[in-house]
Scaffold this motif. Sequence first.
Motif, PDB file in Angstrom:
ATOM      1  N   GLN A 115       0.825  -1.207   0.000  1.00 51.82           N
ATOM      2  CA  GLN A 115       0.000   0.000   0.000  1.00 51.82           C
ATOM      3  C   GLN A 115       0.860   1.259   0.000  1.00 51.82           C
ATOM      4  OE1 GLN A 115      -3.166  -0.094  -0.669  1.00 51.82           O
ATOM      5  NE2 GLN A 115      -3.245   2.137  -0.718  1.00 51.82           N
ATOM      6  N   LEU A 116       1.971   1.249   0.730  1.00 50.00           N
ATOM      7  CA  LEU A 116       2.856   2.417   0.716  1.00 50.00           C
ATOM      8  C   LEU A 116       3.459   2.643  -0.671  1.00 50.00           C
ATOM      9  CD1 LEU A 116       4.664   2.187   4.176  1.00 50.00           C
ATOM     10  CD2 LEU A 116       2.901   3.830   3.464  1.00 50.00           C
ATOM     11  N   LEU A 117       3.805   1.568  -1.362  1.00 52.80           N
ATOM     12  CA  LEU A 117       4.316   1.709  -2.729  1.00 52.80           C
ATOM     13  C   LEU A 117       3.250   2.277  -3.664  1.00 52.80           C
ATOM     14  CD1 LEU A 117       6.501  -1.495  -3.190  1.00 52.80           C
ATOM     15  CD2 LEU A 117       7.280   0.887  -3.205  1.00 52.80           C
ATOM     16  N   VAL A 118       2.020   1.786  -3.535  1.00 60.64           N
ATOM     17  CA  VAL A 118       0.925   2.315  -4.360  1.00 60.64           C
ATOM     18  C   VAL A 118       0.723   3.802  -4.058  1.00 60.64           C
ATOM     19  CG1 VAL A 118      -1.575   2.227  -4.761  1.00 60.64           C
ATOM     20  CG2 VAL A 118      -0.248   0.110  -4.703  1.00 60.64           C
ATOM     21  N   VAL A 119       0.752   4.157  -2.785  1.00 61.37           N
ATOM     22  CA  VAL A 119       0.548   5.557  -2.400  1.00 61.37           C
ATOM     23  C   VAL A 119       1.651   6.443  -2.959  1.00 61.37           C
ATOM     24  CG1 VAL A 119       0.622   7.127  -0.408  1.00 61.37           C
ATOM     25  CG2 VAL A 119      -0.863   5.118  -0.364  1.00 61.37           C
ATOM     26  N   VAL A 120       2.911   6.048  -2.739  1.00 63.16           N
ATOM     27  CA  VAL A 120       4.027   6.907  -3.140  1.00 63.16           C
ATOM     28  C   VAL A 120       4.201   6.929  -4.658  1.00 63.16           C
ATOM     29  CG1 VAL A 120       6.532   7.188  -3.003  1.00 63.16           C
ATOM     30  CG2 VAL A 120       5.223   6.681  -0.939  1.00 63.16           C
ATOM     31  N   LEU A 121       4.268   5.738  -5.271  1.00 66.22           N
ATOM     32  CA  LEU A 121       4.548   5.681  -6.713  1.00 66.22           C
ATOM     33  C   LEU A 121       3.352   6.084  -7.574  1.00 66.22           C
ATOM     34  CD1 LEU A 121       6.609   2.366  -6.905  1.00 66.22           C
ATOM     35  CD2 LEU A 121       7.466   4.712  -6.872  1.00 66.22           C
ATOM     36  N   VAL A 122       2.180   5.575  -7.221  1.00 69.95           N
ATOM     37  CA  VAL A 122       1.007   5.795  -8.078  1.00 69.95           C
ATOM     38  C   VAL A 122       0.230   7.038  -7.671  1.00 69.95           C
ATOM     39  CG1 VAL A 122      -1.146   4.788  -8.917  1.00 69.95           C
ATOM     40  CG2 VAL A 122       0.841   3.331  -8.570  1.00 69.95           C
ATOM     41  N   ASN A 123      -0.274   7.053  -6.435  1.00 64.42           N
ATOM     42  CA  ASN A 123      -1.168   8.145  -6.031  1.00 64.42           C
ATOM     43  C   ASN A 123      -0.461   9.494  -5.968  1.00 64.42           C
ATOM     44  OD1 ASN A 123      -2.900   6.003  -5.778  1.00 64.42           O
ATOM     45  ND2 ASN A 123      -3.108   6.132  -3.573  1.00 64.42           N
ATOM     46  N   ILE A 124       0.678   9.541  -5.284  1.00 66.17           N
ATOM     47  CA  ILE A 124       1.386  10.817  -5.160  1.00 66.17           C
ATOM     48  C   ILE A 124       2.249  11.083  -6.389  1.00 66.17           C
ATOM     49  CG2 ILE A 124       3.128  12.082  -3.838  1.00 66.17           C
ATOM     50  CD1 ILE A 124       2.049  10.638  -1.329  1.00 66.17           C
ATOM     51  N   GLY A 125       2.961  10.077  -6.866  1.00 66.62           N
ATOM     52  CA  GLY A 125       3.868  10.264  -7.995  1.00 66.62           C
ATOM     53  C   GLY A 125       3.167  10.415  -9.322  1.00 66.62           C
ATOM     54  N   LEU A 126       2.721   9.293  -9.863  1.00 64.77           N
ATOM     55  CA  LEU A 126       2.144   9.305 -11.212  1.00 64.77           C
ATOM     56  C   LEU A 126       0.875  10.152 -11.312  1.00 64.77           C
ATOM     57  CD1 LEU A 126       2.591   5.564 -12.256  1.00 64.77           C
ATOM     58  CD2 LEU A 126       3.890   7.534 -13.074  1.00 64.77           C
ATOM     59  N   ASN A 127      -0.081   9.927 -10.421  1.00 67.09           N
ATOM     60  CA  ASN A 127      -1.359  10.636 -10.549  1.00 67.09           C
ATOM     61  C   ASN A 127      -1.207  12.143 -10.409  1.00 67.09           C
ATOM     62  OD1 ASN A 127      -2.618   8.238 -11.037  1.00 67.09           O
ATOM     63  ND2 ASN A 127      -3.565   8.061  -9.029  1.00 67.09           N
ATOM     64  N   SER A 128      -0.302  12.580  -9.532  1.00 66.71           N
ATOM     65  CA  SER A 128      -0.067  14.021  -9.421  1.00 66.71           C
ATOM     66  C   SER A 128       0.514  14.568 -10.731  1.00 66.71           C
ATOM     67  CB  SER A 128       0.883  14.322  -8.262  1.00 66.71           C
ATOM     68  OG  SER A 128       0.278  13.965  -7.034  1.00 66.71           O
ATOM     69  N   GLU A 129       1.420  13.814 -11.322  1.00 68.08           N
ATOM     70  CA  GLU A 129       1.995  14.244 -12.600  1.00 68.08           C
ATOM     71  C   GLU A 129       0.918  14.307 -13.693  1.00 68.08           C
ATOM     72  OE1 GLU A 129       4.593  15.669 -15.348  1.00 68.08           O
ATOM     73  OE2 GLU A 129       4.882  15.496 -13.187  1.00 68.08           O
ATOM     74  N   TRP A 130       0.017  13.327 -13.715  1.00 72.67           N
ATOM     75  CA  TRP A 130      -1.048  13.344 -14.725  1.00 72.67           C
ATOM     76  C   TRP A 130      -1.950  14.565 -14.539  1.00 72.67           C
ATOM     77  CZ3 TRP A 130       1.946  10.545 -16.960  1.00 72.67           C
ATOM     78  CH2 TRP A 130       2.245   9.226 -16.696  1.00 72.67           C
ATOM     79  N   LEU A 131      -2.244  14.916 -13.288  1.00 72.23           N
ATOM     80  CA  LEU A 131      -3.083  16.088 -13.029  1.00 72.23           C
ATOM     81  C   LEU A 131      -2.392  17.376 -13.466  1.00 72.23           C
ATOM     82  CD1 LEU A 131      -4.514  15.080  -9.545  1.00 72.23           C
ATOM     83  CD2 LEU A 131      -5.766  15.197 -11.709  1.00 72.23           C
ATOM     84  N   VAL A 132      -1.085  17.457 -13.247  1.00 64.65           N
ATOM     85  CA  VAL A 132      -0.319  18.619 -13.693  1.00 64.65           C
ATOM     86  C   VAL A 132      -0.395  18.734 -15.216  1.00 64.65           C
ATOM     87  CG1 VAL A 132       2.038  19.526 -13.934  1.00 64.65           C
ATOM     88  CG2 VAL A 132       1.233  18.704 -11.708  1.00 64.65           C
ATOM     89  N   ILE A 133      -0.240  17.622 -15.892  1.00 62.35           N
ATOM     90  CA  ILE A 133      -0.298  17.621 -17.356  1.00 62.35           C
ATOM     91  C   ILE A 133      -1.700  17.972 -17.854  1.00 62.35           C
ATOM     92  CG2 ILE A 133      -0.169  16.146 -19.410  1.00 62.35           C
ATOM     93  CD1 ILE A 133       2.151  14.642 -17.947  1.00 62.35           C
ATOM     94  N   MET A 134      -2.715  17.350 -17.258  1.00 61.60           N
ATOM     95  CA  MET A 134      -4.092  17.563 -17.734  1.00 61.60           C
ATOM     96  C   MET A 134      -4.610  18.973 -17.478  1.00 61.60           C
ATOM     97  SD  MET A 134      -6.267  14.142 -16.861  1.00 61.60           S
ATOM     98  CE  MET A 134      -7.802  14.839 -17.411  1.00 61.60           C
ATOM     99  N   TYR A 135      -4.364  19.477 -16.279  1.00 66.06           N
ATOM    100  CA  TYR A 135      -4.991  20.733 -15.876  1.00 66.06           C
ATOM    101  C   TYR A 135      -4.019  21.917 -15.845  1.00 66.06           C
ATOM    102  CZ  TYR A 135      -8.846  17.699 -14.730  1.00 66.06           C
ATOM    103  OH  TYR A 135      -9.861  16.782 -14.801  1.00 66.06           O
ATOM    104  N   HIS A 136      -2.778  21.693 -16.276  1.00 69.25           N
ATOM    105  CA  HIS A 136      -1.775  22.765 -16.316  1.00 69.25           C
ATOM    106  C   HIS A 136      -1.696  23.489 -14.975  1.00 69.25           C
ATOM    107  CE1 HIS A 136      -1.602  21.975 -20.572  1.00 69.25           C
ATOM    108  NE2 HIS A 136      -2.909  22.145 -20.660  1.00 69.25           N
ATOM    109  N   THR A 137      -1.706  22.689 -13.914  1.00 67.04           N
ATOM    110  CA  THR A 137      -1.630  23.205 -12.556  1.00 67.04           C
ATOM    111  C   THR A 137      -0.236  22.941 -12.016  1.00 67.04           C
ATOM    112  OG1 THR A 137      -3.960  22.633 -12.259  1.00 67.04           O
ATOM    113  CG2 THR A 137      -2.683  23.038 -10.274  1.00 67.04           C
TER     114      THR A 137
END
Length: 179
Positions: free
Chosen positions: A113-135
Amino acid sequence: MKTMARTQLPKLDTLSMVTMGLLMALQLVVSRFAISNQFMRLSFTFLVAALLAKWFGPWWGMMTAALVDIVGTLMTGGPYFVGFTISAIVGSLIYALFFYRQPITWWRIIVAQLLVVVLVNIGLNSEWLVIMYHTPLWGILPVRLMKEAVTTPIQIVLLAVVLKSHVVQNLEHRLKTKA
């Protein structure tokens, strides 16, 4: 002449296919009850993803994660972004690496769960949101970190309750024996 070995998906019997289909449908239904805005999402779909990865392994888990992500996005009418499909695949792979054909221990649940949180939720998903919403990342990261700090312990306990439950263990035994 030497032939190259092909990596083949494990074959599924009828019970496994039906179970996989029901879990995919359950994941779609559970995702409809998520609490979300454009930067955060609270949902229990991780439980179904972990079960799929545990029972069917990395290949089937990753394929179902991708399919559920695509179908779920089409059902909601939201914007599709391939990055979130990649995130679903990576999350499923992490769960499969820790749970598939492995004893369920607190250590495995916490690390997965910590790997999912760090790599996916915080890492990848945050990057996708930055790309999608230019935030800017620094604009959304504090809220996302706070959300993960609150939800991660709850998710760890829920994973332990579900994966260690007698019902789940009986269903897994039934899938293995194909009785």
